[in-house]
Design a protein around this motif. Structure first.
Motif, PDB file in Angstrom:
ATOM      1  N   THR A  56      44.656  53.269  24.233  1.00 25.00           N
ATOM      2  CA  THR A  56      44.652  51.864  24.630  1.00 25.00           C
ATOM      3  C   THR A  56      44.501  51.675  26.258  1.00 25.00           C
ATOM      4  O   THR A  56      44.300  50.666  26.689  1.00 25.00           O
ATOM      5  CB  THR A  56      45.943  51.141  24.362  1.00 25.00           C
ATOM      6  N   ALA A 111      44.053  43.076  28.166  1.00 23.09           N
ATOM      7  CA  ALA A 111      42.995  43.988  27.767  1.00 23.09           C
ATOM      8  C   ALA A 111      41.977  44.177  29.024  1.00 23.09           C
ATOM      9  O   ALA A 111      41.497  45.490  29.478  1.00 23.09           O
ATOM     10  CB  ALA A 111      42.494  43.809  26.481  1.00 23.09           C
ATOM     11  N   LEU A 194      37.551  53.877  21.831  1.00 24.97           N
ATOM     12  CA  LEU A 194      38.126  53.035  22.192  1.00 24.97           C
ATOM     13  C   LEU A 194      38.691  52.770  23.988  1.00 24.97           C
ATOM     14  O   LEU A 194      38.540  52.252  24.776  1.00 24.97           O
ATOM     15  CB  LEU A 194      39.201  52.323  21.492  1.00 24.97           C
ATOM     16  N   ARG A 198      36.285  50.030  25.873  1.00 24.53           N
ATOM     17  CA  ARG A 198      36.618  49.237  24.952  1.00 24.53           C
ATOM     18  C   ARG A 198      35.363  48.093  24.434  1.00 24.53           C
ATOM     19  O   ARG A 198      35.163  47.929  23.443  1.00 24.53           O
ATOM     20  CB  ARG A 198      37.739  48.199  25.619  1.00 24.53           C
ATOM     21  N   ILE A 208      38.854  47.024  17.005  1.00 22.77           N
ATOM     22  CA  ILE A 208      39.573  47.264  18.074  1.00 22.77           C
ATOM     23  C   ILE A 208      41.021  47.029  17.460  1.00 22.77           C
ATOM     24  O   ILE A 208      42.183  47.809  17.821  1.00 22.77           O
ATOM     25  CB  ILE A 208      39.473  46.347  19.248  1.00 22.77           C
ATOM     26  N   GLU A 212      44.129  49.852  17.568  1.00 20.77           N
ATOM     27  CA  GLU A 212      45.085  49.600  18.677  1.00 20.77           C
ATOM     28  C   GLU A 212      46.457  49.239  17.904  1.00 20.77           C
ATOM     29  O   GLU A 212      47.648  50.022  18.473  1.00 20.77           O
ATOM     30  CB  GLU A 212      44.965  48.356  19.853  1.00 20.77           C
TER      31      GLU A 212
END
Lengths: 314, 420
Positions: A56, A111, A194, A198, A208, A212
């Motif tokens: 992440t 994000a 990812l 992203r 996603i 995550e």
């Protein structure tokens, strides 16, 4: 990079040798085994941090606080007479739940922000969780025990409980298991994609939120497990467990927030060096800085490379 | 959590039945002339500072002082005037500790401070109290400045006296030859108290050594191994309760119980400790108690419990610091009641009266309480030893006076005050 890792291991080995120089081997053995026992806890926390960071891009300062909340709940349920395994499950569930809460409800809003901003946001969450935990369980004398504390083996003269062996073996198993998961499964591939980019990952169809959520769940579970082990082996105090994240981050930095094997080695070296410093009359009062010295040594070694620790997306 | 839920229920019950609860308390407990009239008139301003934040809570000392003053006010006050007790929390923060003292002494103009309990407050404010000529009748002292300042005197013993008491027991009863004192690596706490244990051991021709743990280091194993490597035959745990439990857990993990004699200073004398220690330490852990045992049958100890039950919150701990807070407030009240009523708001007169205290006695302590005009105050330097037994504590040695070089100046002072 492999030469740098070898240099790091050699440097740490040399530092440990220098600190232990002139002491009887039997005494050194005791301190090395004791240090490895604590170091494996640091490594365990570091592995959780790296798993999340690799998938992440979030360096989770709140993992210690999540673990602390989990072990305090487990202790409380034990006091209320719950069946012991159920208390562990509840503790793990709380830590995982807190991690999922942050990962699903807060992290997505950040994000697009810088990596440092994401890390600092988790620090804020850590303080909130710690505050709530300290409010519910005010200062008192408590202890948390596991049945495995009663069984032990002798290693270099030191009695090592099965709980400590579980921590060490779990850490090694996690390092191997997560490496296999990330490198050889479809979900692992999606996680790496990812983490790498992203935006492009979403364009090529990586789900996603699902990916995550799995990553935050795994990180929360590891944080919960670390909290249970720390509450048992070190101290059942929320603020102490919360800030165990600091040596864990040092261990994670040893692995460049990437290499799980180096996180394990770094964590073990931190624990051993911290323990061996006790043997030095001059340095024992500064043994708490060992994690930072080790982390700085690794950062200095990495300076000649072009990989930025907090700049995956740049 | 359970305690908080219980206290929540208790609070609801209190709200529902305020008259009944207080009436019952007032009817049973008296802290004065017992004329049945509550105090009126201009309040006498008194301050108190405690530390309460992670990782420790010393508020039980001011809680007990507050309960005693509430009882005094309900029993006619001091010369008919109520005590207005104002409490501040330093949160273990030196800056806040300084602000709290400044607020109480300079802004509120309190005539004295009573029941103070902190690791921080005394170190920061000792010079300030001397400069302002205000006395702090503290109750939960843990640092050297608290016992080695002109304007602070405490009813508790602190880590130095309590550790020497534990070391004496190890030497005289357990026949220890080398005591390793495990303390905190804080100069005015661990170095100070474990250093005094080393001097006591040297004065007996025996060996003492110190292992000082960094409070920020989570791992205590290395400290335990250091104690083992020292060659000691007795280990004296001189740590805050949480850290002490962690240290003893590490010792249990190494199965060291029967290889050493085990003693501790007062922090482990807490009702929750036997359960936290578990059966492993049953009959093996000997702990020094600074004040009378919590279940003591003496009149003052019984009165302390009654006052707490009537005027303190149910969740407020009934521990050693609580006993100390009660005792400081009692001695302070006793002193003011003996003063000229016209001088109760005169801080200098109150300070002079407190410094003249000599020979106050209570079943809560083994020896007399005195202040005197000195730069060293430690009136309480005799205690009791208990052992963890069957989930509780059992007295193994009643009141005994501590020995060692540190106490020599105190003996001289006590002789000059005709207390020995």
């Amino acid at each position: 990079m492999k030469s740098k890792q070898a240099t790091f291991i050699l440097a740490m080995g040399l530092a440990c040798t220098l600190v232990a120089w002139g002491k009887p081997l039997a005494v050194i053995g005791l301190f090395v085994v004791s240090g490895m026992a604590v170091g494996s806890l640091y490594a365990l926390g570091g592995v959780g941090l790296v798993v999340l960071y690799r998938t992440t891009g979030v360096l989770n300062f709140a993992s210690g606080a999540m673990g602390a909340a989990g072990v305090m709940l487990a202790w409380q349920l034990g006091q209320w007479g719950w069946y012991e395994p159920m208390t562990w499950v509840a503790g793990l569930a709380l830590a995982t739940g807190l991690s999922l809460f942050y990962g699903r409800l807060i992290a997505p809003h950040l994000a697009a922000r810088d990596t440092v901003v994401k890390a600092v946001a988790t620090l804020g969450f850590a303080l909130i969780v710690l505050g709530a935990t300290s409010f519910v369980w005010d200062d008192d004398v408590r202890s948390f025990t596991l049945p495995s504390d009663q069984m032990a083996i002798r290693l270099l003269g030191l009695r090592v409980t099965v709980t400590r062996l579980i921590v060490f073996l779990t850490t090694v198993a996690l390092v191997i298991g997560i490496w296999v998961y990330l490198e050889h499964t479809r979900m692992g591939l999606q996680m790496r994609a990812l983490a790498n980019d992203r935006h492009i990952s979403s364009l090529i169809g990586v789900r996603i939120l699902k990916v995550e959520t799995i990553a935050w769940g795994m990180a929360g579970f590891i944080a919960g497990f670390t909290g249970l082990m720390f509450g048992d082996l070190v101290r059942l105090e929320p603020n102490i467990i919360t800030f165990v994240v600091i040596p864990s981050i040092a261990a994670a930095i040893c692995g460049r927030l990437d290499s799980l094997g180096m996180v394990l080695i770094g964590g073990l070296f931190i624990g051993v060096l911290e323990s061996l410093l006790t043997l030095s009359p001059w340095l024992k009062s500064v043994r708490t800085v060992a994690p930072f010295v080790v982390a700085i040594a690794m950062l200095v070694l990495l300076q000649s490379g072009n990989r930025l620790l907090f700049g995956r997306d740049e | 959590m359970r305690r908080q839920i219980q206290s929540g229920i208790a609070a609801l019950a209190f709200l529902a039945l305020p008259g009944m609860a207080m009436a019952a308390g007032e009817a049973k407990v008296s802290c004065g002339t017992a004329n049945g009239k509550a105090a009126t008139g201009k309040p006498i301003k008194v301050g108190g500072i405690h530390g309460n934040a992670a990782p420790g809570d010393f508020s039980s000392s001011t809680d007990a002082a507050a309960a005693y003053f509430a009882c005094v006010n309900a029993s006619g006050g001091i010369h008919g005037r109520p005590v207005q007790y104002m409490v501040e929390n330093d949160q273990w923060n030196p800056e806040l500790a300084g602000q709290a003292a400044s607020k109480l002494v300079q802004d509120e103009k309190v005539i004295a401070l009573v029941g103070n309990g902190s690791f921080v407050e005394m170190s920061v404010n000792a010079p300030f109290y001397a400069k302002q000529n205000v006395m702090a009748m503290a109750s939960a002292c843990a640092v050297s400045e608290c016992f080695e300042s002109s304007n602070i005197v405490s009813t508790n013993q602190g880590p130095l006296a309590s550790s020497i008491g534990a070391a004496m027991y190890a030497v005289e009863t357990q026949k220890a030859k080398h005591v390793s004192c495990i303390g905190l690596a804080i100069p005015s706490v661990g170095n100070w108290s474990c250093g005094a244990v080393e001097k006591y051991m040297a004065s007996k021709g025996l060996k003492g050594s110190s292992v000082l743990l960094n409070p920020g280091a989570p791992d205590v194993n290395a400290g335990l191994l250091e104690a083992v490597a020292s060659g000691a035959d007795a280990i004296l745990v001189n740590l805050p309760a949480g850290l002490a439990i962690a240290f003893l857990r590490a010792a249990q993990e190494q199965d060291l119980r029967d290889k050493y004699q085990w003693t501790s200073s007062t922090p482990l004398y807490d009702e929750s400790v036997p359960k936290a220690l578990g059966k492993y330490w049953d009959g093996k852990m000997f702990i020094n108690a600074e004040l009378t045992p919590l279940d003591g049958k003496g009149a003052d100890n019984q009165h302390w419990r009654s006052v707490m039950n009537a005027y303190a919150k149910a969740k407020s701990p009934r521990d050693t610091f609580s006993q100390s807070g009660y005792l400081s407030a009692k001695y302070f009240t006793q002193t003011l009641r003996a003063m000229d009523p016209a001088k109760l708001d005169d801080r200098a007169a109150v300070t002079a009266a407190i410094k003249k205290i000599a020979g106050y006695r209570s079943d809560l302590t083994c020896g007399p309480y005195y202040v005197g005009d000195s730069k060293q105050h430690m009136p309480n330097h005799a205690g009791t030893m208990v052992v963890v037994k069957d989930g509780a504590f059992k007295v193994v040695r009643s009141c005994y006076e501590y020995e060692g070089p540190y106490f020599q100046p105190l003996m001289v002072t006590e002789k000059s005050l005709k207390l020995r």
